[in-house]
Design a protein around this motif. Structure first.
Motif, mmCIF file in Angstrom:
data_model
loop_
_atom_site.group_PDB
_atom_site.id
_atom_site.type_symbol
_atom_site.label_atom_id
_atom_site.label_comp_id
_atom_site.label_asym_id
_atom_site.label_seq_id
_atom_site.Cartn_x
_atom_site.Cartn_y
_atom_site.Cartn_z
ATOM 1 N N UNK A 1 0.829 -1.211 0.000
ATOM 2 C CA UNK A 1 0.000 0.000 0.000
ATOM 3 C C UNK A 1 0.862 1.259 0.000
ATOM 4 N N UNK A 2 1.958 1.225 0.758
ATOM 5 C CA UNK A 2 2.807 2.405 0.879
ATOM 6 C C UNK A 2 3.524 2.748 -0.421
ATOM 7 N N UNK A 3 3.701 1.771 -1.298
ATOM 8 C CA UNK A 3 4.393 2.003 -2.566
ATOM 9 C C UNK A 3 3.415 2.365 -3.677
ATOM 10 N N UNK A 4 2.410 1.524 -3.866
ATOM 11 C CA UNK A 4 1.604 1.598 -5.085
ATOM 12 C C UNK A 4 0.692 2.815 -5.161
ATOM 13 N N UNK A 5 0.041 3.196 -4.061
ATOM 14 C CA UNK A 5 -0.868 4.341 -4.115
ATOM 15 C C UNK A 5 -0.134 5.646 -4.450
ATOM 16 N N UNK A 6 1.007 5.975 -3.780
ATOM 17 C CA UNK A 6 1.725 7.202 -4.152
ATOM 18 C C UNK A 6 2.266 7.180 -5.574
ATOM 19 N N UNK A 7 2.829 6.040 -6.011
ATOM 20 C CA UNK A 7 3.384 5.956 -7.368
ATOM 21 C C UNK A 7 2.280 6.104 -8.416
ATOM 22 N N UNK A 8 1.188 5.391 -8.244
ATOM 23 C CA UNK A 8 0.063 5.474 -9.180
ATOM 24 C C UNK A 8 -0.482 6.900 -9.233
ATOM 25 N N UNK A 9 -0.626 7.526 -8.066
ATOM 26 C CA UNK A 9 -1.152 8.891 -7.999
ATOM 27 C C UNK A 9 -0.233 9.878 -8.701
ATOM 28 N N UNK A 10 1.077 9.761 -8.461
ATOM 29 C CA UNK A 10 2.043 10.682 -9.075
ATOM 30 C C UNK A 10 2.088 10.503 -10.591
ATOM 31 N N UNK A 11 2.043 9.274 -11.048
ATOM 32 C CA UNK A 11 2.217 9.010 -12.473
ATOM 33 C C UNK A 11 0.984 9.317 -13.307
ATOM 34 N N UNK A 12 -0.167 9.399 -12.687
ATOM 35 C CA UNK A 12 -1.384 9.653 -13.446
ATOM 36 C C UNK A 12 -1.768 11.139 -13.397
ATOM 37 N N UNK A 13 -1.065 11.924 -12.561
ATOM 38 C CA UNK A 13 -1.397 13.330 -12.347
ATOM 39 C C UNK A 13 -0.620 14.246 -13.285
ATOM 40 N N UNK A 14 -1.207 15.416 -13.583
ATOM 41 C CA UNK A 14 -0.504 16.449 -14.347
ATOM 42 C C UNK A 14 0.356 17.257 -13.384
ATOM 43 N N UNK A 15 1.433 17.929 -13.874
ATOM 44 C CA UNK A 15 2.326 18.674 -12.978
ATOM 45 C C UNK A 15 1.621 19.738 -12.144
ATOM 46 N N UNK A 16 0.613 20.413 -12.705
ATOM 47 C CA UNK A 16 -0.024 21.534 -12.012
ATOM 48 C C UNK A 16 -0.856 21.108 -10.810
#
Length: 496
Positions: A127-142
């Motif tokens: 949980x500690x790895x996948x949720x932050x990585x998925x969130x960061x990679x699917x988001x736009x920079x702004x």
């Protein structure tokens, strides 16, 4: 941050994409489950000790074993996330939590309870790895700061629900109450499995697999315009070593690239100066997040409040609910500040506030522990300052750690690099949780808080040295840390 009309540079829309927000909010259910599993144990331990007749050593073991097993979990999650994808790794984590919750809810003995807690701990690592990585990679920079902070918002919401669960299930019989507390996560785990099967994969992971066509289709869903999607795809392809002008839907990539092979070797054996600094930054923010003492206070808060003279279990559990509310509200507010104020400023404000509140807690508890009577002001002061302490952690050290560490690693190193940071986080967590009772019994609870004060003061100086990442593309991070490295080399040369 985006302008008022919702456009950024070159006229590319920078508004918050609703589909990307839905994807991230769904994925962060796994963080809420982790938060609940952590928070609920604070109250459940009171009843488990009474029901099963376990010792203080067994209590510390039961509390800390979650994060012992999170260590292999997070290292396995990094490689699994590169191999299976971010989405299926979240599903796997949900299955693990489902099994752990069933075992803990069943819990006929300390041994079975430990097995369930260990299973849940392995899920925590995922949980500690996948949720932050998925969130960061699917988001736009702004809006990456806002969306990438949602896992921590969700975690704190889960933490609060764990405390609320303690308060309400405490009314059931001793044998049934704590088992119901621990079994609840099975329901959201099952729901998350169903929901994640309907959502999209991370576009960056798809590009790493050479599935450029699928990545383009995902980016069109999570971007606000075709131009924005194409620009993001161009940057991702460049980061993955694919020709930016390539128009093929499927591109051949090496097995090493697609599976994340060699990432740990690059991180530790021959890192470039920017990668080395990124690794130090990630490890540093994770270590200092834990050794400020927050996890010990959250988990053993009933014992902290007992020191002031509160003995009624219902009142102790009600006091912990206030901590959960404080953490949830402030973390939610911080989500909106990350893309406006910036990561570094919030870390500095947060750590400064933590130092002040820890001094207050240490002083108050020292007075109480050396007084024969427990004055009423001490009870009120301790509870209020504990809430303020939790609030200061929630405006920076808590959520920013996850946002910062999930966005600074290059694409090829992100999942496994974050896994290293989280592994260190869990080691520090285990050290705090398993030693909290022993330390305050040796040097008083007030004295232990003064130790955490000194550690957090050192953290402030570390945060001061970090570069700001607000509004920058994930593909720009090596450049940001590279510039910092070059400026340091230049300063040393001038000094000599």
């Amino acid at each position: 941050m985006p302008s008022e009309n919702g456009t950024g540079e070159n006229g590319v829309s920078t508004g918050l994409n609703k589909y990307a927000c839905v994807c991230v909010m769904t994925a962060t259910i796994i963080s809420a489950i982790f938060g609940y599993v952590t928070g609920v144990m604070a109250g459940a331990l009171l009843f488990i000790k009474e029901d099963l007749g376990i010792s203080d050593v067994q209590v510390q073991l039961l509390a800390g074993i979650l994060n012992v097993f999170a260590l292999p979990g997070c290292m396995a999650a990094g490689r699994t996330s590169d191999y299976l994808g971010r989405r299926y790794t979240i599903i796997l984590a949900s299955i693990i939590f489902l099994l752990g919750s069933i075992l803990m809810g069943y819990g006929p003995s300390f041994q079975i309870l430990m097995i369930g807690r260990c299973t849940a701990g392995f899920g925590v690592g995922f949980a500690l790895i996948t949720a932050p990585v998925y969130s960061a990679e699917i988001s736009s920079p702004s809006y990456r700061g806002f969306l990438t902070s949602l896992p921590d918002v969700s975690l704190n919401l889960g933490l609060m629900l764990g405390y609320v669960s303690n308060y309400f299930f405490e009314r059931l019989s001793l044998q049934l109450g704590w088992r119901m507390m621990l079994a609840v996560p099975a329901i959201p785990s099952l729901v998350l499995i169903i929901l994640m099967l309907r959502l999209v994969e991370s576009p960056r992971w798809l590009v790493m697999q050479g599935r450029v066509g699928e990545a383009r289709r995902v980016l069109l869903l999570v971007s606000n315009s075709k131009e924005e999607a194409e620009q993001r795809l161009k940057e991702i392809k460049a980061a993955a070593g694919i020709d930016e002008n390539c128009t093929q839907d499927i591109v051949h990539v090496s097995k090493k690239t697609s599976s994340g092979g060699g990432a740990l070797k690059e991180l530790f054996c021959k890192p470039t100066p920017p990668v080395r600094r990124i690794l130090i930054a990630a490890i540093g923010v994770h270590v200092f997040q834990q050794i400020c003492g927050i996890e010990g206070i959250l988990l053993y808060s009933p014992r902290v409040f007992e020191r002031t003279g509160i003995t009624d279990k219902s009142k102790l559990l009600l006091a912990t609910v206030g901590m959960g509310i404080s953490a949830s509200v402030l973390t939610f507010i911080t989500a909106f500040l990350l893309d406006r104020v910036g990561r570094r400023i919030l870390l500095l404000i947060s750590s400064g506030g933590v130092v002040v509140t820890l001094i207050g807690l240490g002083t108050c508890l020292t007075i109480v522990e050396h007084s024969e009577e427990k004055p009423l002001w001490a009870i009120s002061f301790t509870i209020i300052v504990t809430y303020i302490f939790v609030a200061f952690v929630a405006i920076g050290i808590g959520p920013v750690t996850w946002v910062y560490s999930s966005e600074i690693f290059p694409l090829r190193l992100r999942a496994q690099g974050l896994a290293v940071g989280v592994a260190v986080n869990r080691i520090a967590n285990v050290a705090v949780v398993t030693s909290f009772i022993s330390i305050y019994e040796k040097m008083t609870m007030g004295g232990s808080f003064f130790v955490y004060t000194g550690i957090t003061a050192m953290a402030w100086w570390f945060y001061y040295s970090l570069p700001e990442t607000k509004g920058r593309s994930l593909e720009d991070m090596e450049t940001i840390f590279g510039k910092t490295s070059k400026s340091e080399i230049q300063m040393k040369t001038e000094c000599n």
